[in-house]
Design a protein around this motif. Structure first.
Motif, PDB file in Angstrom:
ATOM      1  N   LEU A  13       0.829  -1.208   0.000  1.00  0.00           N
ATOM      2  CA  LEU A  13       0.000   0.000   0.000  1.00  0.00           C
ATOM      3  C   LEU A  13       0.862   1.257   0.000  1.00  0.00           C
ATOM      4  O   LEU A  13       0.552   2.232  -0.698  1.00  0.00           O
ATOM      5  CB  LEU A  13      -0.927  -0.013   1.218  1.00  0.00           C
ATOM      6  N   ILE A  14       1.938   1.242   0.752  1.00  0.00           N
ATOM      7  CA  ILE A  14       2.846   2.395   0.788  1.00  0.00           C
ATOM      8  C   ILE A  14       3.428   2.670  -0.595  1.00  0.00           C
ATOM      9  O   ILE A  14       3.463   3.816  -1.062  1.00  0.00           O
ATOM     10  CB  ILE A  14       3.969   2.159   1.827  1.00  0.00           C
ATOM     11  N   GLU A  15       3.875   1.619  -1.279  1.00  0.00           N
ATOM     12  CA  GLU A  15       4.443   1.796  -2.614  1.00  0.00           C
ATOM     13  C   GLU A  15       3.380   2.246  -3.621  1.00  0.00           C
ATOM     14  O   GLU A  15       3.672   3.046  -4.522  1.00  0.00           O
ATOM     15  CB  GLU A  15       5.103   0.494  -3.079  1.00  0.00           C
ATOM     16  N   ILE A  16       2.168   1.749  -3.469  1.00  0.00           N
ATOM     17  CA  ILE A  16       1.079   2.182  -4.351  1.00  0.00           C
ATOM     18  C   ILE A  16       0.824   3.676  -4.181  1.00  0.00           C
ATOM     19  O   ILE A  16       0.703   4.428  -5.159  1.00  0.00           O
ATOM     20  CB  ILE A  16      -0.209   1.384  -4.057  1.00  0.00           C
ATOM     21  N   GLU A  24      -0.433  -1.448  14.444  1.00  0.00           N
ATOM     22  CA  GLU A  24       0.454  -0.516  15.143  1.00  0.00           C
ATOM     23  C   GLU A  24       1.797  -0.395  14.426  1.00  0.00           C
ATOM     24  O   GLU A  24       2.333   0.706  14.252  1.00  0.00           O
ATOM     25  CB  GLU A  24       0.657  -0.994  16.580  1.00  0.00           C
ATOM     26  N   LYS A  25       2.346  -1.523  13.967  1.00  0.00           N
ATOM     27  CA  LYS A  25       3.605  -1.491  13.222  1.00  0.00           C
ATOM     28  C   LYS A  25       3.426  -0.790  11.876  1.00  0.00           C
ATOM     29  O   LYS A  25       4.316  -0.079  11.404  1.00  0.00           O
ATOM     30  CB  LYS A  25       4.119  -2.914  13.012  1.00  0.00           C
ATOM     31  N   ALA A  26       2.273  -1.013  11.261  1.00  0.00           N
ATOM     32  CA  ALA A  26       2.005  -0.390   9.972  1.00  0.00           C
ATOM     33  C   ALA A  26       1.934   1.123  10.095  1.00  0.00           C
ATOM     34  O   ALA A  26       2.416   1.847   9.214  1.00  0.00           O
ATOM     35  CB  ALA A  26       0.709  -0.936   9.391  1.00  0.00           C
ATOM     36  N   ILE A  57       4.017   3.713   7.866  1.00  0.00           N
ATOM     37  CA  ILE A  57       3.349   4.772   7.099  1.00  0.00           C
ATOM     38  C   ILE A  57       3.962   6.126   7.420  1.00  0.00           C
ATOM     39  O   ILE A  57       4.243   6.943   6.533  1.00  0.00           O
ATOM     40  CB  ILE A  57       1.836   4.766   7.404  1.00  0.00           C
ATOM     41  N   ALA A  58       4.200   6.373   8.714  1.00  0.00           N
ATOM     42  CA  ALA A  58       4.798   7.646   9.139  1.00  0.00           C
ATOM     43  C   ALA A  58       6.220   7.795   8.612  1.00  0.00           C
ATOM     44  O   ALA A  58       6.621   8.879   8.166  1.00  0.00           O
ATOM     45  CB  ALA A  58       4.778   7.734  10.661  1.00  0.00           C
ATOM     46  N   GLU A  59       7.000   6.717   8.653  1.00  0.00           N
ATOM     47  CA  GLU A  59       8.387   6.762   8.176  1.00  0.00           C
ATOM     48  C   GLU A  59       8.464   7.123   6.704  1.00  0.00           C
ATOM     49  O   GLU A  59       9.446   7.714   6.246  1.00  0.00           O
ATOM     50  CB  GLU A  59       9.045   5.403   8.401  1.00  0.00           C
ATOM     51  N   CYS A  90      -2.765   8.242   4.582  1.00  0.00           N
ATOM     52  CA  CYS A  90      -2.904   6.813   4.839  1.00  0.00           C
ATOM     53  C   CYS A  90      -2.965   6.553   6.340  1.00  0.00           C
ATOM     54  O   CYS A  90      -2.332   7.243   7.136  1.00  0.00           O
ATOM     55  CB  CYS A  90      -1.715   6.064   4.227  1.00  0.00           C
ATOM     56  N   LYS A  91      -3.726   5.539   6.719  1.00  0.00           N
ATOM     57  CA  LYS A  91      -3.816   5.157   8.128  1.00  0.00           C
ATOM     58  C   LYS A  91      -3.977   3.644   8.222  1.00  0.00           C
ATOM     59  O   LYS A  91      -4.302   2.967   7.239  1.00  0.00           O
ATOM     60  CB  LYS A  91      -4.999   5.840   8.800  1.00  0.00           C
ATOM     61  N   ALA A  92      -3.745   3.124   9.404  1.00  0.00           N
ATOM     62  CA  ALA A  92      -3.965   1.704   9.679  1.00  0.00           C
ATOM     63  C   ALA A  92      -5.129   1.570  10.650  1.00  0.00           C
ATOM     64  O   ALA A  92      -5.190   2.293  11.647  1.00  0.00           O
ATOM     65  CB  ALA A  92      -2.709   1.069  10.265  1.00  0.00           C
TER      66      ALA A  92
END
Length: 269
Positions: free
Chosen positions: A119-122, A141-143, A147-149, A156-158
């Motif tokens: 999703l991040i790459e998309i 939580e890890k996602a 996402i923030a990094e 985007c959110k988890a």
């Protein structure tokens, strides 16, 4: 030395050019095949109880360990880390993004796909789209951190939840990547129905799964059966599952040099 490794099937040689074989890839640090091979000891332990599966239809792994495969991973950090490394290696994000246009969607929902690499790459390519990753609380939580990094927190959110209970997110694109093969037909139908509930007229469901019938896939099919009561499926099997929840296959893409297909499904009319 290189030709000695060729004789050991670790390298291939073609006109003085050497490349790593599938066998040799097991020696590559962090290679997803190597991680899968190290995890296979769990499969072998479960396979010792395969007679239970034949007699009852129940998971051999669960019979052996007293809990599901995924619950067991949460109790053993060394196996859990290997599992996530394997999933990251399997991502093939560039092949998927090159083959399928996600930029046309307003809100992309990635269901059950780990820490959100795809999703991040998309979203890096689809710069006007919003994204939501739907995962279990610990993975969500890890996602969020990933996402923030990547500087995507504004778009985007988890969201934490259980896709067997509901997928309470309104999107126009839902992604299931290497999710359905982990589950029986009955459980797949629960996941699909929960996604179908929120789909609108123009929504798409994008399923990314292996549908190859080569020896490797058939061997992996057995592994899925004894560990998680899942299975690999051909295109007809996916069509049957989708039809039962009011969806139909619109497009099937087979990116070159990869062993998976991209199946686009839409609401049946």
């Amino acid at each position: 030395m290189l030709r000695y490794l060729v004789s050991m099937k670790i390298l291939d040689e073609n006109e003085n050019i050497f490349s790593v074989t599938r066998c040799g890839s097991l020696l590559v640090t962090n290679n997803w095949v190597k991680c899968g091979s190290l995890l296979s000891e769990l499969t072998f332990e479960g396979a010792k109880h395969f007679g239970h599966t034949l007699e009852t239809g129940e998971s051999a792994f669960e019979h052996a360990f007293g809990m599901s495969y995924f619950d067991y991973l949460h109790t053993r950090s060394e196996y859990r880390d290997l599992f996530w490394k394997m999933l990251r290696g399997l991502s093939n994000s560039s092949d998927i993004i090159a083959a399928y246009d996600f930029s046309r969607f307003e809100h992309i929902v990635d269901v059950g796909r780990g820490e959100g690499k795809l999703l991040i790459e998309i979203l890096k390519k689809a710069t006007h789209s919003l994204g939501t990753l739907f995962e279990t609380p610990m993975i969500a939580e890890k996602a969020e951190a990933a996402i923030a990094e990547n500087g995507l927190s504004a778009r985007c959110k988890a969201v934490a939840g259980n896709f067997f209970d509901s997928v309470p997110i309104d999107g126009d694109c839902y992604i299931l990547k290497f999710v359905l093969h982990d589950w029986s037909d009955e459980k797949c139908l629960k996941i699909l129905r929960n996604i179908r509930t929120n789909m609108k007229e123009k929504s798409k469901l994008v399923i990314i799964e292996g549908i190859s019938e080569d020896d490797f896939t058939q061997m992996y099919d057995f592994s899925l059966w004894v560990t998680v009561d899942g299975k690999e499926r051909n295109l007809s099997a996916f069509k049957e599952l989708l039809n039962k929840v009011g969806l139909e296959i619109a497009t099937v893409l087979n990116p070159p040099k990869v062993k998976f297909a991209i199946i686009e499904a839409i609401i049946s009319f």
